[in-house]
Design a protein around this motif. Structure first.
Motif, mmCIF file in Angstrom:
data_model
loop_
_atom_site.group_PDB
_atom_site.id
_atom_site.type_symbol
_atom_site.label_atom_id
_atom_site.label_comp_id
_atom_site.label_asym_id
_atom_site.label_seq_id
_atom_site.Cartn_x
_atom_site.Cartn_y
_atom_site.Cartn_z
ATOM 1 N N PRO A 1 0.799 -1.214 0.000
ATOM 2 C CA PRO A 1 0.000 0.000 0.000
ATOM 3 C C PRO A 1 0.831 1.263 0.000
ATOM 4 O O PRO A 1 0.374 2.308 -0.405
ATOM 5 C CB PRO A 1 -0.822 -0.117 1.296
ATOM 6 C CG PRO A 1 -0.024 -1.023 2.180
ATOM 7 C CD PRO A 1 0.674 -1.985 1.262
ATOM 8 N N SER A 2 2.081 1.220 0.416
ATOM 9 C CA SER A 2 2.915 2.423 0.417
ATOM 10 C C SER A 2 4.379 2.037 0.432
ATOM 11 O O SER A 2 4.769 1.076 1.078
ATOM 12 C CB SER A 2 2.601 3.301 1.636
ATOM 13 O OG SER A 2 3.460 4.417 1.669
ATOM 14 N N GLU B 1 -8.482 5.760 -2.066
ATOM 15 C CA GLU B 1 -7.707 5.382 -0.882
ATOM 16 C C GLU B 1 -7.469 3.885 -0.799
ATOM 17 O O GLU B 1 -6.624 3.426 -0.028
ATOM 18 C CB GLU B 1 -8.425 5.869 0.393
ATOM 19 C CG GLU B 1 -9.690 5.118 0.741
ATOM 20 C CD GLU B 1 -10.908 5.546 -0.077
ATOM 21 O OE1 GLU B 1 -11.962 4.894 0.058
ATOM 22 O OE2 GLU B 1 -10.794 6.525 -0.838
ATOM 23 N N SER B 2 -8.163 3.115 -1.618
ATOM 24 C CA SER B 2 -7.995 1.660 -1.596
ATOM 25 C C SER B 2 -6.958 1.160 -2.595
ATOM 26 O O SER B 2 -6.684 -0.041 -2.646
ATOM 27 C CB SER B 2 -9.331 0.980 -1.896
ATOM 28 O OG SER B 2 -9.699 1.169 -3.260
ATOM 29 N N PHE C 1 9.667 10.344 -11.320
ATOM 30 C CA PHE C 1 10.791 9.422 -11.142
ATOM 31 C C PHE C 1 11.540 9.694 -9.845
ATOM 32 O O PHE C 1 11.903 8.783 -9.110
ATOM 33 C CB PHE C 1 11.745 9.551 -12.339
ATOM 34 C CG PHE C 1 13.010 8.736 -12.219
ATOM 35 C CD1 PHE C 1 13.050 7.430 -12.681
ATOM 36 C CD2 PHE C 1 14.159 9.260 -11.645
ATOM 37 C CE1 PHE C 1 14.209 6.664 -12.567
ATOM 38 C CE2 PHE C 1 15.321 8.512 -11.532
ATOM 39 C CZ PHE C 1 15.339 7.211 -11.993
ATOM 40 N N SER C 2 11.794 10.955 -9.560
ATOM 41 C CA SER C 2 12.615 11.319 -8.413
ATOM 42 C C SER C 2 11.850 11.235 -7.103
ATOM 43 O O SER C 2 12.316 10.643 -6.131
ATOM 44 C CB SER C 2 13.173 12.730 -8.606
ATOM 45 O OG SER C 2 13.891 13.146 -7.471
ATOM 46 N N ALA C 3 10.651 11.828 -7.066
ATOM 47 C CA ALA C 3 9.873 11.859 -5.831
ATOM 48 C C ALA C 3 9.155 10.545 -5.570
ATOM 49 O O ALA C 3 8.841 10.225 -4.425
ATOM 50 C CB ALA C 3 8.865 13.004 -5.883
ATOM 51 N N GLY C 4 8.849 9.785 -6.618
ATOM 52 C CA GLY C 4 8.210 8.493 -6.459
ATOM 53 C C GLY C 4 6.710 8.534 -6.262
ATOM 54 O O GLY C 4 6.082 7.484 -6.121
ATOM 55 N N PHE C 5 6.101 9.730 -6.277
ATOM 56 C CA PHE C 5 4.654 9.766 -6.066
ATOM 57 C C PHE C 5 3.903 9.298 -7.313
ATOM 58 O O PHE C 5 4.421 9.301 -8.427
ATOM 59 C CB PHE C 5 4.189 11.168 -5.652
ATOM 60 C CG PHE C 5 4.221 12.217 -6.741
ATOM 61 C CD1 PHE C 5 3.269 12.251 -7.755
ATOM 62 C CD2 PHE C 5 5.204 13.204 -6.750
ATOM 63 C CE1 PHE C 5 3.284 13.223 -8.747
ATOM 64 C CE2 PHE C 5 5.235 14.179 -7.733
ATOM 65 C CZ PHE C 5 4.278 14.180 -8.738
ATOM 66 N N VAL D 1 0.188 5.272 -2.781
ATOM 67 C CA VAL D 1 1.287 4.381 -3.139
ATOM 68 C C VAL D 1 2.453 5.225 -3.615
ATOM 69 O O VAL D 1 2.269 6.368 -4.041
ATOM 70 C CB VAL D 1 0.887 3.377 -4.249
ATOM 71 C CG1 VAL D 1 -0.209 2.439 -3.770
ATOM 72 C CG2 VAL D 1 0.456 4.103 -5.516
ATOM 73 N N GLU D 2 3.638 4.677 -3.533
ATOM 74 C CA GLU D 2 4.816 5.303 -4.126
ATOM 75 C C GLU D 2 5.625 4.240 -4.844
ATOM 76 O O GLU D 2 5.602 3.062 -4.477
ATOM 77 C CB GLU D 2 5.678 5.998 -3.067
ATOM 78 C CG GLU D 2 5.091 7.302 -2.551
ATOM 79 C CD GLU D 2 6.084 8.094 -1.721
ATOM 80 O OE1 GLU D 2 7.253 7.654 -1.615
ATOM 81 O OE2 GLU D 2 5.698 9.140 -1.181
ATOM 82 N N VAL D 3 6.355 4.672 -5.880
ATOM 83 C CA VAL D 3 7.219 3.773 -6.640
ATOM 84 C C VAL D 3 8.608 4.395 -6.698
ATOM 85 O O VAL D 3 8.794 5.438 -7.325
ATOM 86 C CB VAL D 3 6.682 3.548 -8.072
ATOM 87 C CG1 VAL D 3 7.619 2.619 -8.842
ATOM 88 C CG2 VAL D 3 5.272 2.974 -8.045
#
Length: 430
Positions: free
Chosen positions: A5-6, A88-89, A377-381, A399-401
């Protein structure tokens, strides 16, 4: 398989020195920051697409060092509970872990996923979720991975009979190359080099290739690199750089492609016939909505990252303004009078290297349907962009990647995210 989830606490663990250098060259040397003033997830409104208005232009003697021009202001999110669950899911499910995945595509009639790795390999994720042990295509001896170079994009012909790849050769130049494909595999002897584009620097290579709804191939190319567009390629229609190209690739080594006769600059002696859209800095990346229109995430220079949207009838010949404009801010030289401004932008307090995505048309996350999903790419959001009347708003997904290199969609419209750190994620509702 893990539901995540995060990744907020884990994202920075994956940042290597070489990747930091990659971000800095892509974004003109700005520092990455992770605080995003984009609204938290609420319930999206399906976009009503309208052509944006050209901003007023002023005069600037020097490129700006801070955000100038008025960036679109997000509205307050709608927090009304929804059934089924809302944004949010949203969760990410890791389906594979590969070395530096950069692109993912599918083949007609084939349930498998094909993943391009920066180093020059195409891997197959089987229908059962396992990764095939043998490479589907191996170009490692032909590919440069310096800075933003590598195997940058792959796509299949609409009938699935050829695989196309965009890769940087060992001299750094960009190739659009294809091979015949069957259920038995790839025929290496059938290789055709359709188009080669000289790249003066090792960054701003663009990357994505895809077939549009008209069955022509589109190729996004950056301005050639360095910083600030020193060769003024963005506003030069005499070069293929800084553009989205549109061609009809042919399975003929002697005539590798033709230019569609309705391309906007056919017959214009001052422009390349292959150009479809121009005035781009580094389109990372672009996509077609299955319900019409093209979306582009164009990486900024010193202050702004932008999302561009062009309806299907307004894309041909559109000038997105670089390097006269960076987003809606004046940057350098005379402002192009025909600039089509972005529909959304964010400053470098939020992130410094946009990764363009897709309008979600899948079934797994009903609350996300109709929203344009993009990230940084940098912040991942990861965020969902929607329109309500004349107002655009972006809502952060939960979520973040880390090192968010690419988004992708499968034949059902379900969405994926690729981390240069290795993870291949599928979006799902938790």
């Amino acid at each position: 398989v893990r539901c995540i989830p995060s990744l907020r606490s884990a994202g920075h663990l994956f940042v290597l020195a070489s990747i930091i250098a990659l971000v800095l060259t892509a974004c003109g040397g700005s520092d990455a920051r992770s605080t995003a003033p984009i609204e938290p997830a609420g319930s999206p409104v399906a976009p009503e697409m309208v052509p944006p208005q050209v901003p007023e232009s002023g005069q600037a003697d020097e490129p700006p060092t801070e955000t100038s021009g008025a960036a679109p202001q997000p509205a307050q999110p709608d927090t009304t509970p929804v059934d089924p669950p809302g944004l949010e899911s949203v969760v990410l499910v890791e389906i594979a872990f590969l070395e530096q995945p950069l692109d993912l595509t599918t083949r007609a009639g084939d349930p498998r996923l094909y993943v391009a790795q920066k180093g020059g390999i195409v891997r197959v994720i089987e229908a059962d979720g396992t990764v095939a042990s043998d490479a589907f295509l191996d170009l490692r001896d032909r590919v440069s991975t310096e800075s933003e170079r590598g195997l940058l994009g792959i796509t299949f012909a609409p009938d699935g009979e050829r695989l196309y790849a965009h890769f940087s050769d060992t001299s750094g130049d960009g190739h659009l190359t294809s091979w015949a494909v069957s259920d038995a595999g790839i025929d290496l002897a059938s290789e055709i080099d359709h188009l080669v584009v000289a790249q003066p620097f090792s960054n701003h290579n663009g990357g994505r290739i895809t077939f549009g709804p008209d069955d022509f191939l589109y190729w996004g190319l950056g301005d050639g690199g360095s910083g600030g567009d020193p060769e003024d390629n963005g506003q030069n229609r005499g070069t293929l750089l800084g553009s989205v190209l549109r061609i009809d690739p042919l399975a003929d080594a002697d005539v590798p492609y033709r230019v569609p006769p309705d391309n906007p600059f056919v017959g214009d002696g001052d422009a390349r016939d292959e150009i479809w859209i121009w005035g781009l800095r580094n389109p990372w990346k672009f996509s077609f909505d299955t319900e019409g229109g093209i979306w582009i995430g164009d990486v900024g220079q010193s202050s702004l990252e932008e999302v561009d949207y062009l309806p299907a009838g307004a894309a041909a010949g559109a000038n997105l303004g670089w390097n006269g404009f960076e987003g809606t801010a004046r940057f350098d030289g005379d402002p192009p009078p025909d600039t089509v401004p972005p529909v959304f932008e964010y400053d470098h307090d939020t992130g410094v290297s946009i990764t363009g995505g897709f309008v979600y048309r899948g079934e797994a996350i009903p609350a996300l349907r109709g929203a344009y999903v993009f990230g940084d790419f940098s912040a991942g959001f990861v965020a969902a962009l929607t329109q309500n009347g004349d107002a655009w708003s972006a809502q952060l997904l939960p979520v973040e990647v880390p090192q968010l290199a690419s988004f992708a969609e499968d034949q059902s419209g379900e969405l994926y995210a690729l981390s240069l750190s290795g993870s291949v994620f599928r979006f799902a509702s938790g």
